[in-house]
Design a protein around this motif. Sequence first.
Motif, short mmCIF file in Angstrom:
data_model
loop_
_atom_site.label_atom_id
_atom_site.label_comp_id
_atom_site.label_asym_id
_atom_site.label_seq_id
_atom_site.Cartn_x
_atom_site.Cartn_y
_atom_site.Cartn_z
N LEU A 138 0.86 -1.04 0.11
CA LEU A 138 -0.07 -0.22 0.02
C LEU A 138 0.90 1.15 0.05
CD1 LEU A 138 -2.63 -1.12 2.63
CD2 LEU A 138 -2.75 -1.30 0.13
N ASN A 139 0.70 2.03 -1.00
CA ASN A 139 1.34 3.37 -1.14
C ASN A 139 2.94 3.19 -1.19
OD1 ASN A 139 -0.70 5.12 -1.13
ND2 ASN A 139 -0.87 4.67 0.93
N ASN A 140 3.39 1.85 -1.86
CA ASN A 140 4.66 1.46 -2.00
C ASN A 140 5.22 0.90 -0.82
OD1 ASN A 140 4.87 1.89 -4.70
ND2 ASN A 140 5.06 4.02 -4.29
N THR A 143 2.29 -3.51 4.06
CA THR A 143 1.58 -3.01 5.19
C THR A 143 0.98 -4.11 5.67
OG1 THR A 143 1.40 -0.82 4.22
CG2 THR A 143 0.02 -1.48 5.81
#
Length: 324
Positions: A138-140, A143
Motif C-alpha cells: 500500500l503506497n509502495n 503493510t
Amino acid sequence: MTTASKIGAFNEHKIFPVVEDSDLNLELLPVVRQLIANRNSRHEWLKMTDHELFISAGLYEKDFVTGQKGYNLAAVMLFGKEPTIRSCVPGYITDAIYRVEDNLRYDDRIRVQSNLIESYDMLMKFIQVHTSDKFFLLNNMNTSVRDIIAREVVSNILIHRDYSSAFPAKLVIEKDFLKTENWCRPRRHGNILEDEFSPYPKNPLVANFFTSIGRSESIGSGVKNLYQYVPMYSGGGKPVLYEDDVFKITIPLSTEAVSEQKSSVELTEREEKIREMISQNKKITVEELAEALGVNRRTILRNVQEMKSKIPIKYDRKSGLWSL
C-alpha cells in the motif's frame, strides 16, 4: 448545553473529586508523549506540563454547576490504576476469547480491566497472537492489513462504549470470524453501511485523546477503513456493523467466512417477491403485500425485519414510501 445535560449526554465528563495523581498510572505519560510526537512532533501537548496536558485534553475540569474540580471519568478510563477503575466504574471489563478447537468453551481467554491505554495494547496483542497476518503493498509500503483492521476494532470497543453500563464488552475470535460486542447509546438502529454512516462520537474526550496518540483516526474513518481493508484481508468479505443498545461488529477472516456470509444474506423466495413488489410500487402497503402473498400482516413485518440485515430497505411512515 449545561453541565448537567452535558453529563447526561457524555458521562465521561463526570468528575471524581477525590481521585488524586496517585490513583492514576502517570508512568504512562512518557509513553503517551512519545506516541504524540510520532504522530505530530509539533503538537501543543508536547510543550505542556503533565497537569496542563490533562487540562488541555479535557481530563481535568471544573463543574460549573457544583463548583467541583478534578479528574473526570475520561481521565480515570485512560490513566486509572485497576483499583481506581474498579471503584469508579465497577462494571468495566472487556472479555477477550479465542474459540476454535473448543466451541463450547474457549481455547484462550483474557479478562481486561486495565485503563484504555494499556487495554489497547493487550487486546491488539491478543488479536495478533490468534489471527494470521497478511501483508499488502500500500503506497509502495509492505503493510499489515490485519493490524489496520485490529486497530479499528479495538479502538471502537474501547472508545465508543457506555462506561456506565455493567454489560461486559466482548471480543471473540473464532475459526473464520472476529466478533465484538459492547453497550452503547445508539442514535440509530440497524446495519451501518459504508455510504450512509453519520459520525457521532460516544465519548469525544476519549476519542480525541486516542486520535492524538495515533490509536484511532478521525470520527467516521474507522468504518471506512473496515470497508476498505476487510475485503482485502478476507478475500472479498465485508464487515458487518450493527448499531443498537449492543453495538456489534463481525469481521470475516477467511474465504470460508466469505462463503458463509454470502449465503446468510441471500433473500428467501418470499423476501425476493417482497423486494420485487416494493420496487414496482413504492407506495404498496403491508396489508397489500400480505394479501398478494397469502400470509398475514405479522409475517410480512417479520420478513421485512429479516430483510434489513441483508439489504438496505426502509419504510417512511410520514411519506408512506418504501426505499430500497
